[in-house]
Write a protein that holds these residues in place. Structure first.
Motif, PDB file in Angstrom:
ATOM      1  N   ASP A 171      58.412   6.350 -28.283  1.00 48.19           N
ATOM      2  CA  ASP A 171      57.489   5.910 -28.057  1.00 48.19           C
ATOM      3  C   ASP A 171      57.910   5.060 -26.396  1.00 48.19           C
ATOM      4  O   ASP A 171      58.888   4.760 -26.150  1.00 48.19           O
ATOM      5  N   GLU A 172      57.130   5.193 -25.501  1.00 45.94           N
ATOM      6  CA  GLU A 172      57.337   4.551 -23.964  1.00 45.94           C
ATOM      7  C   GLU A 172      57.140   3.596 -23.835  1.00 45.94           C
ATOM      8  O   GLU A 172      58.693   2.922 -22.928  1.00 45.94           O
ATOM      9  N   ASN A 173      57.204   3.024 -24.660  1.00 42.11           N
ATOM     10  CA  ASN A 173      58.513   1.140 -25.314  1.00 42.11           C
ATOM     11  C   ASN A 173      59.729   1.210 -25.836  1.00 42.11           C
ATOM     12  O   ASN A 173      60.058   0.366 -26.153  1.00 42.11           O
ATOM     13  N   GLY A 174      59.895   2.200 -26.161  1.00 43.36           N
ATOM     14  CA  GLY A 174      61.542   2.646 -26.645  1.00 43.36           C
ATOM     15  C   GLY A 174      61.228   2.575 -28.237  1.00 43.36           C
ATOM     16  O   GLY A 174      62.123   1.944 -28.598  1.00 43.36           O
ATOM     17  N   ASN A 175      60.027   2.180 -28.479  1.00 45.37           N
ATOM     18  CA  ASN A 175      59.975   1.916 -30.058  1.00 45.37           C
ATOM     19  C   ASN A 175      59.818   3.396 -30.657  1.00 45.37           C
ATOM     20  O   ASN A 175      59.503   4.227 -30.666  1.00 45.37           O
ATOM     21  N   PRO A 176      60.612   3.151 -32.047  1.00 42.72           N
ATOM     22  CA  PRO A 176      60.303   4.452 -32.701  1.00 42.72           C
ATOM     23  C   PRO A 176      58.954   4.517 -32.752  1.00 42.72           C
ATOM     24  O   PRO A 176      58.352   3.766 -33.092  1.00 42.72           O
ATOM     25  N   ILE A 177      58.282   6.282 -32.430  1.00 40.26           N
ATOM     26  CA  ILE A 177      57.271   6.611 -33.354  1.00 40.26           C
ATOM     27  C   ILE A 177      56.810   6.322 -34.603  1.00 40.26           C
ATOM     28  O   ILE A 177      57.716   5.956 -35.480  1.00 40.26           O
ATOM     29  N   ASN A 178      55.898   5.493 -34.971  1.00 42.99           N
ATOM     30  CA  ASN A 178      55.496   5.533 -36.310  1.00 42.99           C
ATOM     31  C   ASN A 178      55.641   4.523 -36.840  1.00 42.99           C
ATOM     32  O   ASN A 178      56.121   4.855 -38.470  1.00 42.99           O
ATOM     33  N   MET A 179      56.714   3.442 -36.049  1.00 42.94           N
ATOM     34  CA  MET A 179      57.341   2.077 -36.292  1.00 42.94           C
ATOM     35  C   MET A 179      57.120   1.465 -38.107  1.00 42.94           C
ATOM     36  O   MET A 179      57.106   1.368 -39.132  1.00 42.94           O
ATOM     37  N   ASN A 180      55.714   0.876 -37.709  1.00 39.88           N
ATOM     38  CA  ASN A 180      54.721  -0.127 -39.322  1.00 39.88           C
ATOM     39  C   ASN A 180      54.531   1.233 -40.137  1.00 39.88           C
ATOM     40  O   ASN A 180      54.832   1.283 -41.538  1.00 39.88           O
TER      41      ASN A 180
END
Length: 505
Positions: free
Chosen positions: A345-354
């Motif tokens: 995502d825009e913050n560098g986190n994997p999408i749908n991490m949770n």
């Protein structure tokens, strides 16, 4: 990618799917059932195609199907039969991957992980006083703790606590880890007296026979072929490389047999060893399915030579250690694979991490009930992502392949490990690109990143690589005047890692 981008912190807003529901509608080119599938998984919206998703799923399956045979052998004795362990492994993979497909809608696959499986099987080995059912209690508790951490949001704090230098090194470390697995599977490197590993011997004038050289030759030709096809923009180059390598393997084996090599002849004996696959289902239902509930809590065998205090300490430390391994293996794999496929995502986190972590945690619980070790997101999923997989349809294809493999268990062994090794090595090549994001001129960053990468690859553990990286990062911060910048969660994780290293093997 800049350091600010890599300073990952998960947003407070709800996680988005690979294609946000709030995004402008994109018209699917398909009608009827295919149109519904397209809209559900967001294939067209993601910029992908059905063909690409299917090829990606097949690629991932081909790269990780070896776990069915390998884990079957690991738990063969404890489970009472190879068939029972094989089916238990498949059930864990199917459920975990279906969760990735329908809950997280991401192109990643799950199966019982390497490393931990040997540990769990070791608990159930002769002389320990524990049965497989007892050992599966540890796995069940691991999954339960992981579910709680994910559902309560505590996992978010844990993820934010990982230092930037460690995050940047994760992808590189996983790439080398995957490549090392591929090199070993194909005997490109192998154990040798006096050395940890040695490079394959291709001296045709020496004592090394052709059948020993064969896997390494096939894997190296395969990985070069994949690279050439990728350079030429040929779709599905990784899958074509795997299938082509398998064909080459049997062609060369046939030539070796024609030249009088008896070991090459034995390669073809597996074609005549196909047995009734339903026997494996019967053994699974009898020996391992649900055994964790009706036999797992009976520790009388262990207590015959140990006291209750020792048992409680063992349960707590083992369950926490498994949870730490599971969580950080998964986080590392998710970050590396999603970064490879631009699924951040825009913050560098994997999408749908949770949702991905929740899928992993639930799958671990299901795996324990099925009779196998910790189910985790497989690093080999990166091969499917590299082949273009972007949605949960890729994971669905993998799950269907695992389901079919339960009925075709002997045939699944016909794709040689040296063929899939070519895919693993090439994925390692792709993931090395992340090394450019690390500031090697800053000694404080370089030492943390290097040790993270080195321990992952040479220590054969993603989670331990992250653990060492975090510990060293804290030490460096303390002695460089940045102790106040260390997050509370980072301190907690480092202490837990220290306890894990000290109290577990």
């Amino acid at each position: 990618m800049s350091e600010e981008t890599n300073n990952v912190s998960e947003p407070e807003a709800p996680e988005t799917a690979p294609v946000s529901d709030s995004a402008a509608p994109v018209q699917s080119p398909h009608k009827g059932f295919l149109g519904k599938v397209d809209n559900y998984f967001g294939v067209t919206k993601s910029g992908s195609k059905f063909k690409t998703e299917i090829i990606a799923g097949l690629t991932t399956f081909m790269a990780m199907v070896y776990i069915l045979m390998l884990n079957g052998r690991v738990f063969e004795t404890a489970a009472g039969s190879y068939g029972a362990a094989y089916i238990a492994t498949a059930v864990g993979a199917i459920v975990g991957t279906l969760l990735m497909a329908f809950l997280a809608k991401m192109p990643l696959a799950q199966a019982p992980g390497l490393g931990v499986n040997y540990a769990i099987a070791g608990f159930a080995a002769a002389g320990t006083g524990m049965s497989l059912a007892n050992a599966l209690i540890f796995v069940l508790l691991d999954g339960f703790i992981f579910v709680v951490l994910t559902a309560t949001g505590l996992r978010k704090k844990i993820f934010e606590a990982i230092p930037v230098a460690v995050r940047k090194a994760i992808g590189v470390g996983i790439g080398l880890f995957i490549a090392f697995i591929g090199f070993q599977n194909a005997m490109v490197v192998y154990p040798q007296p006096g050395l940890i590993v040695a490079f394959a011997d291709f001296n045709i004038l020496g004592d090394t026979s052709f059948d020993v050289m064969l896997p390494a030759i096939v894997a190296l030709i395969g990985v070069v072929a994949i690279a050439i096809m990728s350079k030429k923009k040929i779709k599905g180059s990784i899958l074509l490389g795997v299938l082509g390598s398998a064909v080459l393997y049997y062609i060369l084996a046939a030539l070796g047999y024609a030249c009088g090599n008896e070991n090459c002849k034995e390669i073809f004996t597996q074609f005549s060893s196909i047995s009734n696959p339903f026997t494996a289902f019967a053994d699974w239902g009898k020996n391992t399915a649900g055994v964790v509930f009706y036999e797992g809590f009976d520790f009388s065998g262990y207590l015959a030579n140990n006291n209750v205090g020792q048992l409680i300490l063992l349960i707590i430390t083992t369950a926490l250690s498994l949870c730490m391994i599971d969580m950080f293996d998964t986080i590392g794999t998710l970050y590396g694979a999603c970064r490879q496929g631009d699924l951040l995502d825009e913050n560098g986190n994997p999408i749908n991490m949770n949702k991905m972590l929740l899928s992993d945690a639930i799958a671990t619980c299901v795996g324990a009930v099925a009779g196998t070790s910790t189910v985790t997101t497989f690093v080999e999923s990166s091969s499917g992502v590299a082949a273009g997989g972007k949605t949960g349809l890729t994971a669905l294809v993998v799950a269907v392949c695992f389901l079919l493999a339960t009925f075709l268990s002997p045939i699944a062994q016909l794709v040689p490990s040296c063929a899939t090794a070519a895919a693993l090595i090439y994925v390692g090549v792709l993931m090395m690109s992340s090394v450019a994001d690390i500031d090697w001129k800053d000694p404080a960053v370089a030492i943390v990143a290097f040790l993270t990468i080195a321990v992952m690859a040479f220590g054969y553990s993603i989670s331990k690589g992250i653990g060492i990286g975090m510990i060293v990062s804290v030490i460096v911060s303390i002695f460089t005047g940045k102790i106040k910048e260390i997050k509370v969660a980072t301190w907690v994780i480092v202490v837990l890692y220290l306890l894990m290293f000290i109290l577990s093997t």
